[in-house]
Design an enzyme around this catalytic site. Structure first.
Site, PDB file in Angstrom:
ATOM      1  N   GLU A   1       0.828  -1.210   0.000  1.00 58.84           N
ATOM      2  CA  GLU A   1       0.000   0.000   0.000  1.00 58.84           C
ATOM      3  C   GLU A   1       0.863   1.261   0.000  1.00 58.84           C
ATOM      4  O   GLU A   1       0.610   2.207  -0.753  1.00 58.84           O
ATOM      5  CB  GLU A   1      -0.926   0.007   1.227  1.00 58.84           C
ATOM      6  CG  GLU A   1      -1.911  -1.158   1.269  1.00 58.84           C
ATOM      7  CD  GLU A   1      -1.409  -2.342   2.032  1.00 58.84           C
ATOM      8  OE1 GLU A   1      -2.231  -3.082   2.598  1.00 58.84           O
ATOM      9  OE2 GLU A   1      -0.178  -2.546   2.074  1.00 58.84           O
TER      10      GLU A   1
ATOM     11  N   CYS B   1      -0.115   1.364   7.413  1.00 55.59           N
ATOM     12  CA  CYS B   1      -0.531   1.634   6.030  1.00 55.59           C
ATOM     13  C   CYS B   1      -1.838   2.417   5.993  1.00 55.59           C
ATOM     14  O   CYS B   1      -2.017   3.298   5.144  1.00 55.59           O
ATOM     15  CB  CYS B   1      -0.677   0.318   5.265  1.00 55.59           C
ATOM     16  SG  CYS B   1       0.896  -0.453   4.864  1.00 55.59           S
TER      17      CYS B   1
END
Length: 271
Positions: A150, A181
């Protein structure tokens, strides 16, 4: 050792007691069988004495060829040790995922044992001036110490956005983001007003943890749309992002059931 030697001495004294017969008989035996007496003297030296010294060593020393080696001889081919070169910590990018990895990593089971990677398939539609440019591919975080997929999406593939353009981003991810993330994605969305992000996840990552739940709520607050992948989404991902390698894909028997399970959990978290 002292105790072992003591035991041997006691054994010797026992033998002497057994042989403490009348001297006449002893002399008769000595005179009649001098060779046997010599052998008896030799045998009276406990041959077992060498063994106790070996047995008193720790078990790990039982293999002297492994533990008693001196410095390695570079000229001896047996002493040459080949060092394994580990791959660099990196994020893998590409156009299509292996069919094996997709079927294993994207399966929406509740307990994802052995699935310690994140596979992220992305689609980016960039709109501006009536034209639309589409980017597609996937990312895979190779090691736990590498940036997660991500975060790598924003640092490697889309490090910046043109404020005059609109970015519609869709992810199909093997599992939902971790705490770090989620915070990074929310930060990016707040700073890039022209970006819209939809995340389709196969599984919820550690959804029972309060910090994970809070991270998902922060994503929604930042404008991110979170959804659980339906059976039709798995088929679309297979057709669009997977290298079939001669195989076909049919959603797993429990795909619909697991989808409903995760959908219920996500709704409870975001309510």
């Amino acid at each position: 050792m002292a105790d072992k030697q003591g035991n041997v001495k006691r054994k010797e004294s026992t033998k002497k007691k057994e042989s403490s017969k009348p001297q006449e008989k002893a002399k008769a035996k000595e005179s009649s069988k001098p060779q046997e007496k010599a052998k008896a003297k030799e045998s009276s030296k406990p041959q077992e004495n060498a063994k106790p010294e070996e047995n008193t060593k720790p078990l790990e020393n039982a293999k002297p060829e492994e533990n008693s080696k001196g410095p390695e001889d570079p000229e001896n081919p047996e002493d040459k040790v080949e060092l394994m070169e580990l791959p660099p910590f990196e994020v893998i990018t590409g156009d299509r995922i292996s069919s094996f990895y997709f079927k294993f990593q994207f399966r929406n089971v509740e307990y994802s044992s052995g699935r310690n990677k994140t596979f992220l398939c992305y689609s980016v539609d960039i709109q501006g001036g009536g034209d639309v440019e589409t980017l597609r591919g996937y990312l895979e975080d190779e090691h736990i110490t590498a940036p997660h997929a991500e975060e790598a999406f924003f640092t490697l593939l889309l490090p910046e956005c043109n404020p005059e353009l609109r970015y519609h981003v869709t992810w199909y991810v093997s599992s939902s983001p971790c705490v770090a993330c989620a915070a990074k994605i929310a930060e990016v969305l707040r700073s890039r007003k022209g970006m819209r992000l939809t995340i389709m996840v196969a599984r919820l990552f550690m959804w029972e943890e309060p910090e994970i739940q809070e991270g998902l709520r922060q994503l929604r607050a930042a404008g991110c749309k979170l959804k659980i992948m339906k059976p039709a989404d798995f088929i679309y991902t297979w057709d669009t992002y997977v290298e079939p390698e001669g195989q076909t894909f049919t959603p797993w028997v429990d795909t619909q059931e697991n989808y409903e399970y995760y959908e219920e959990k996500l709704s409870e978290i975001l309510q």
